[in-house]
Design an enzyme around this catalytic site. Structure first.
Site, PDB file in Angstrom:
ATOM      1  N   LYS A 235       0.817  -1.213   0.000  1.00 52.57           N
ATOM      2  CA  LYS A 235       0.000   0.000   0.000  1.00 52.57           C
ATOM      3  C   LYS A 235       0.847   1.257   0.000  1.00 52.57           C
ATOM      4  CE  LYS A 235      -2.744   3.136   2.490  1.00 52.57           C
ATOM      5  NZ  LYS A 235      -2.913   3.736   3.802  1.00 52.57           N
ATOM      6  N   ASP A 254      -6.462   0.122   0.799  1.00 61.40           N
ATOM      7  CA  ASP A 254      -6.580   0.064   2.259  1.00 61.40           C
ATOM      8  C   ASP A 254      -7.987  -0.409   2.607  1.00 61.40           C
ATOM      9  OD1 ASP A 254      -8.243   2.203   1.817  1.00 61.40           O
ATOM     10  OD2 ASP A 254      -7.147   3.611   3.084  1.00 61.40           O
TER      11      ASP A 254
END
Length: 329
Positions: A235, A254
């Site tokens: 991420k 996320d």
């Protein structure tokens, strides 16, 4: 102090959604005056909007701009160029919104309120270390950590209204052997190690010029290189690719992004407790197929809409880079 102005319609730039949507953590909003104060490129800015103009003031700067006979005009021109680059104003956002709306009914609905959401072109060093601070954290604490990095390791730019403003530190300043201990004392926890070790790796690999090589790579190759840094998971690597390396197809997944995808696009992913590497890739590839080579930007608009006018500060990270906490006995 006089305001300079830059031609820019509100539909092309919405400051609230752009500066308060979790991209950068160095902007504050004076709601009474509807003015924003923030720092980028070693310069302190004040911004506000009218219908057709972006108004700006330079509160202070460490930038050494070329001197000419008409230095004031030259300075304003240079700062204007910096502002255009930061907000990527060369890209016609209204046109892209129309294209994305044709491809996706959910986007068409979301963009009515969340118009003018720009993908900031941030400096890679600040972007990377800010998002190391973002792991398993909330916006107010991330902002506090970023300011501590700047106060202890950056340069003072100026003092304004009783507040001292600092630049984001150079990577060399964060690579020293004493940095980890100092950051732990300042409350960074396990992130202290990630910051110092990553900084040392970047210095070893060529410093800020290393990021230039990543910009020139294909997106997935650049992402893979970033994940070689200490504490950088998928991420955070995607955040850096998207926000400062010009890989606009990068899509950080996320908790919110997973929920958007599972609820609206990929129903077979609903109810999963964890996002596996396979699911992460599937979600990113789905939106890249849907939106094209600016998928990360397009999805940022959906992300802002999902935050419900920014009433939540949750930016939970699903990276697996955080060490497991041991229970105290």
């Amino acid at each position: 102090m006089n305001w300079n102005k830059l031609l820019c319609n509100r539909n092309e730039l919405q400051l609230l959604g752009t500066l308060n949507g979790g991209q950068s953590f160095r902007w504050t909003h004076n709601e009474d005056k509807d003015e924003w104060t923030g720092i980028f490129s070693k310069t302190v800015w004040k911004l506000k909007q009218s219908e057709d103009f972006l108004h700006y003031q330079i509160i202070g700067s460490l930038k050494k701009l070329p001197e000419t006979k008409t230095s004031k005009g030259a300075n304003e021109s240079n700062f204007e160029m910096m502002l255009k680059k930061y907000f990527r104003l060369e890209l016609p956002l209204t046109k892209y919104y129309e294209e994305w709306s044709e491809k996706d009914a959910l986007f068409k609905t979301a963009c009515k309120q969340f118009y003018g959401i720009r993908m900031l072109a941030q400096e890679p060093i600040e972007n990377l270390f800010s998002f190391i601070c973002s792991q398993n954290n909330h916006i107010s604490r991330i902002s506090s950590m970023v300011e501590k990095l700047c106060t202890f390791y950056g340069e003072e730019i100026c003092e304004y209204d009783g507040v001292k403003y600092y630049s984001f530190p150079d990577v060399n300043k964060l690579s020293g052997s004493q940095v980890e201990q100092k950051l732990r004392e300042l409350g960074f926890g396990y992130r202290a190690k990630f910051i110092q070790k990553s900084a040392a790796q970047i210095v070893e690999w060529g410093g800020e010029e290393w990021f230039d090589t990543l910009q020139n790579m294909k997106y997935k190759d650049a992402r893979q290189e970033l994940m070689k840094l200490c504490g950088i998971g998928p991420k955070v690597a995607d955040c850096i690719c998207l926000m400062s390396l010009n890989h606009l197809e990068a899509l950080p997944v996320d908790t919110h992004v997973y929920q958007i995808a599972a609820h609206n696009y990929l129903p077979h992913l609903r109810g999963k407790k964890n996002v596996t590497d396979k699911m992460y890739t599937e979600i990113g590839d789905y939106f890249r197929h849907l939106y094209g080579d600016m998928a990360g930007w397009a999805h940022t608009v959906l992300f802002c809409a999902d935050l419900k006018k920014f009433q939540t500060n949750d930016t939970s990270d699903i990276d697996n880079s955080k060490p497991k906490k041991k229970r105290k006995k």
